[in-house]
Design a protein around this motif. Structure first.
Motif, mmCIF file in Angstrom:
data_model
loop_
_atom_site.group_PDB
_atom_site.id
_atom_site.type_symbol
_atom_site.label_atom_id
_atom_site.label_comp_id
_atom_site.label_asym_id
_atom_site.label_seq_id
_atom_site.Cartn_x
_atom_site.Cartn_y
_atom_site.Cartn_z
ATOM 1 N N GLU A 99 19.046 60.256 49.101
ATOM 2 C CA GLU A 99 18.317 59.098 49.620
ATOM 3 C C GLU A 99 16.870 59.075 49.137
ATOM 4 O O GLU A 99 16.298 58.017 48.894
ATOM 5 N N CYS A 100 16.272 60.235 49.001
ATOM 6 C CA CYS A 100 14.908 60.317 48.483
ATOM 7 C C CYS A 100 14.727 61.676 47.827
ATOM 8 O O CYS A 100 15.549 62.592 48.007
ATOM 9 N N TYR A 101 13.654 61.801 47.043
ATOM 10 C CA TYR A 101 13.419 63.016 46.279
ATOM 11 C C TYR A 101 12.030 63.558 46.550
ATOM 12 O O TYR A 101 11.048 62.797 46.580
ATOM 13 N N THR A 102 11.954 64.850 46.747
ATOM 14 C CA THR A 102 10.666 65.494 46.899
ATOM 15 C C THR A 102 10.021 65.653 45.524
ATOM 16 O O THR A 102 10.698 65.533 44.489
ATOM 17 N N VAL A 103 8.742 65.949 45.530
ATOM 18 C CA VAL A 103 8.042 66.204 44.270
ATOM 19 C C VAL A 103 8.688 67.370 43.531
ATOM 20 O O VAL A 103 8.882 67.320 42.311
ATOM 21 N N ASP A 104 9.060 68.400 44.249
ATOM 22 C CA ASP A 104 9.675 69.575 43.625
ATOM 23 C C ASP A 104 11.033 69.238 43.007
ATOM 24 O O ASP A 104 11.375 69.728 41.919
ATOM 25 N N SER A 151 24.324 68.013 41.476
ATOM 26 C CA SER A 151 24.003 68.194 42.890
ATOM 27 C C SER A 151 22.723 67.462 43.283
ATOM 28 O O SER A 151 22.468 67.252 44.467
ATOM 29 N N LEU A 152 21.919 67.082 42.278
ATOM 30 C CA LEU A 152 20.664 66.377 42.542
ATOM 31 C C LEU A 152 20.822 64.855 42.498
ATOM 32 O O LEU A 152 19.848 64.127 42.670
ATOM 33 N N ILE A 162 10.273 56.294 41.787
ATOM 34 C CA ILE A 162 10.697 57.215 40.747
ATOM 35 C C ILE A 162 11.899 57.989 41.280
ATOM 36 O O ILE A 162 11.894 58.489 42.401
ATOM 37 N N GLY A 163 12.945 58.069 40.472
ATOM 38 C CA GLY A 163 14.157 58.762 40.903
ATOM 39 C C GLY A 163 15.231 57.855 41.447
ATOM 40 O O GLY A 163 16.295 58.334 41.834
ATOM 41 N N LEU A 168 12.016 66.263 41.894
ATOM 42 C CA LEU A 168 11.775 65.463 40.695
ATOM 43 C C LEU A 168 11.309 66.338 39.541
ATOM 44 O O LEU A 168 11.733 66.145 38.386
ATOM 45 N N GLU A 169 10.451 67.302 39.823
ATOM 46 C CA GLU A 169 9.987 68.204 38.777
ATOM 47 C C GLU A 169 11.146 69.027 38.219
ATOM 48 O O GLU A 169 11.206 69.297 37.015
ATOM 49 N N GLU A 170 12.064 69.408 39.090
ATOM 50 C CA GLU A 170 13.228 70.172 38.614
ATOM 51 C C GLU A 170 14.096 69.327 37.693
ATOM 52 O O GLU A 170 14.553 69.802 36.643
ATOM 53 N N VAL A 171 14.319 68.072 38.083
ATOM 54 C CA VAL A 171 15.115 67.176 37.238
ATOM 55 C C VAL A 171 14.437 66.976 35.887
ATOM 56 O O VAL A 171 15.087 67.022 34.832
ATOM 57 N N ARG A 172 13.132 66.763 35.909
ATOM 58 C CA ARG A 172 12.402 66.594 34.655
ATOM 59 C C ARG A 172 12.519 67.835 33.780
ATOM 60 O O ARG A 172 12.682 67.737 32.556
#
Length: 353
Positions: free
Chosen positions: A291-296, A286-287, A256-257, A298-302
């Motif tokens: 290379e990888c995304y934290t849960v936080d 900026s997001l 995901i992401g 991803l939640e911000e992007v959502r």
């Protein structure tokens, strides 16, 4: 998936698998490991949606689908060679949980890592090239009139090369552009080629093969089926983009992401960049490319996509495109196969993987 739809899909997919497994084309390829790499892609899974759409469309036209299994299998093989080349372009190591062709083939030689990687990519390109020949041989083996085979092959060259590969090329070019410089119309045009071309061909050629008449390619029903396939592809791609942000990894089967990491132009991203205030736009940008995304993260992007109504916009677009695909089916005979195609559209836009 409804029971009758599921049973028909599973039954036809099994028939396609039997044709592919019994084909001698890969066994004639040298070196042997190249032929095995060709076989591995269809053997590693897939729903067989394109050949099944072709067979349901042929049945809609009153055709004997049992005679068309090689032509349908040809479409599956043609689709799979594009995956082999896609994996090289994307530098992906796995597909459906198994090593991609260029990774498999890199392991066929004992050399330095750099030379093995070059060898794997070179041989995977050749595997994809050979799979195209395999597809056209399967068309030749179909129990249909010669002029219909010629028309099926000619249209596959148009939709599979001119439209699909052109769409892939535009997609690669877009990856070097800023997302905000790409319009939604340009995005849909690219996806109509890259994703829509083979679904258009599958449905439209199915009608022609069912009629066993080269001229039936231009029947009103054939054109409606082609439009159905193309609109279904756009809805499918948008659902894929939605799941790429809002999906569940265990269901979706890929990170995901990943679209964010690539800075990939999607309806979600284009709408958000167009409608966010400047501060929100800069934060979203900026997001990207991480290379990888934290849960936080991803939640911000959502949260960003939802608050600027991009999520609602995308879901409405999916519903609109699916309805447009369903309207195309209304022009066709009322048969169980038409219902299966309708059920397929509902399934694809409600799927979680």
């Amino acid at each position: 998936m409804k029971n009758d739809f599921s049973v028909s899909l599973k039954n036809l997919a099994g028939k396609i698998d039997d044709v592919i497994a019994s084909s001698t084309f890969p066994c004639r390829v040298k070196p042997d490991y190249l032929g095995k790499a060709m076989q591995s892609y269809p053997a590693n899974g897939g729903k067989r949606l394109r050949p099944v759409i072709m067979l349901w469309s042929a049945a809609l036209a009153g055709g004997d689908t049992a005679r068309l299994f090689p032509a349908a299998a040809a479409l599956e093989i043609f689709h799979n060679w594009t995956l082999v080349h896609d994996d090289i372009i994307d530098d992906d190591d796995t597909r459906r949980g198994k090593p991609t062709a260029h990774i498999q083939l890199a392991n066929a030689v004992n050399s330095s890592p750099q030379r093995r990687k070059k060898f794997g990519s070179d041989m995977a390109i050749l595997a994809g090239d050979l799979m195209q020949g395999w597809a056209f041989e399967l068309i030749d083996q179909s129990d249909i009139r010669p002029e219909v085979k010629l028309k099926a092959a000619a249209e596959l060259r148009h939709y599979g090369y001119i439209r699909l590969v052109s769409g892939e090329a535009v997609d690669v070019a877009m990856s070097y552009c800023r997302a905000e410089d790409i319009t939604e119309a340009e995005l849909f045009e690219m996806q109509s080629g890259k994703t829509g071309a083979l679904l258009h061909y599958a449905a439209r050629a199915g009608w022609m093969l069912g009629r066993e008449d080269a001229g039936a390619w231009d029947d009103a029903e054939a054109k409606a089926l082609g439009e159905f396939g193309e609109k279904l592809a756009l809805a499918f791609q948008m659902r894929d983009d939605y799941l790429g942000i809002f999906g569940n990894f265990e269901e979706f089967g890929k990170p995901i992401g990943s679209d964010l990491a690539e800075g990939k132009a999607t309806v979600l991203l284009l709408h958000a960049l167009k409608n966010l205030p400047d501060a929100g736009k800069e934060r979203l940008k900026s997001l990207l490319y991480r290379e990888c995304y934290t849960v936080d993260e991803l939640e911000e992007v959502r949260r960003i996509f939802t608050q600027c109504c991009s999520t609602e916009y995308l879901l409405n677009k999916i519903a609109f495109m699916t309805h447009a695909a369903q309207e195309c089916l209304a022009q066709l005979p009322d048969t169980p196969e038409r219902k299966y195609l309708s059920d397929l559209a509902d399934y694809l836009i409600n799927r979680e993987k």
